[in-house]
Design a protein around this motif. Structure first.
Motif, mmCIF file in Angstrom:
data_model
loop_
_atom_site.group_PDB
_atom_site.id
_atom_site.type_symbol
_atom_site.label_atom_id
_atom_site.label_comp_id
_atom_site.label_asym_id
_atom_site.label_seq_id
_atom_site.Cartn_x
_atom_site.Cartn_y
_atom_site.Cartn_z
ATOM 1 N N GLN A 15 72.714 59.428 -14.302
ATOM 2 C CA GLN A 15 71.883 59.602 -15.494
ATOM 3 C C GLN A 15 71.673 58.270 -16.213
ATOM 4 N N ILE A 19 68.028 56.515 -16.736
ATOM 5 C CA ILE A 19 67.530 56.304 -18.097
ATOM 6 C C ILE A 19 67.283 54.822 -18.336
ATOM 7 N N THR A 23 63.516 53.372 -19.404
ATOM 8 C CA THR A 23 63.209 52.720 -20.680
ATOM 9 C C THR A 23 62.285 51.512 -20.522
ATOM 10 N N ARG A 39 69.802 54.054 -24.065
ATOM 11 C CA ARG A 39 70.610 53.358 -23.053
ATOM 12 C C ARG A 39 72.079 53.378 -23.451
ATOM 13 N N SER A 42 73.582 57.040 -23.192
ATOM 14 C CA SER A 42 73.794 57.492 -21.810
ATOM 15 C C SER A 42 74.949 56.731 -21.156
ATOM 16 N N THR A 76 71.953 61.866 -26.026
ATOM 17 C CA THR A 76 70.985 61.388 -25.031
ATOM 18 C C THR A 76 69.836 62.384 -24.886
ATOM 19 N N LEU A 80 65.811 61.840 -25.500
ATOM 20 C CA LEU A 80 64.791 62.189 -24.497
ATOM 21 C C LEU A 80 63.721 63.087 -25.113
ATOM 22 N N LEU A 98 64.911 64.104 -15.968
ATOM 23 C CA LEU A 98 66.027 63.596 -16.767
ATOM 24 C C LEU A 98 66.687 64.707 -17.583
ATOM 25 N N ASN A 102 70.485 65.913 -17.315
ATOM 26 C CA ASN A 102 71.273 65.955 -18.546
ATOM 27 C C ASN A 102 71.901 67.332 -18.747
#
Length: 121
Positions: A15, A19, A23, A39, A42, A76, A80, A98, A102
């Motif tokens: 993950q 991520i 980004t 960032r 996560s 996180t 998102l 994602l 998650n």
């Protein structure tokens, strides 16, 4: 055994890497705001799993760090959602992938915490 063998750490690593890469596709104005925050949150998931593992001899400490990991995972997810809702993250397939990862990690962390709690009793 090593924390690297734990499924929750492997998922958290996957993950945070995904991520991190995602980004770089965000608008410039997000690079120093939400991109940086997501960032960090996560990466905090995997770091808390590792730190908790290092304290596994002390079950309550282990559980405490796993709960920190779960909270960072929730944070996180909120980032998102925010990025997608504001259309800074406009790739729906990326967002859904994602979020799926998650959610899976959150479920696994919950189950793992319950397992550690049961083993303490």
């Amino acid at each position: 055994m090593s924390y690297r063998n734990q499924e929750i750490w492997k998922l958290a690593k996957e993950q945070s890497n995904k991520i991190h890469k995602m980004t770089f596709s965000l608008p410039k104005f997000e690079q120093f705001e939400t991109a940086s925050q997501i960032r960090r949150s996560s990466k905090s998931v995997r770091s808390n799993i590792v730190e908790g593992y290092g304290r596994r001899r002390y079950t309550q400490e282990y559980i405490r760090f796993l709960i920190f990991a779960l909270a960072s995972n929730d944070e996180t997810q909120d980032y998102l959602d925010s990025l997608f809702e504001t259309e800074s993250l406009n790739n729906e397939a990326s967002y859904k992938g994602l979020i799926e990862l998650n959610d899976k990690l959150g479920r696994k962390l919950n189950l793992f915490i319950q397992s550690v709690e049961r083993s303490q009793k």
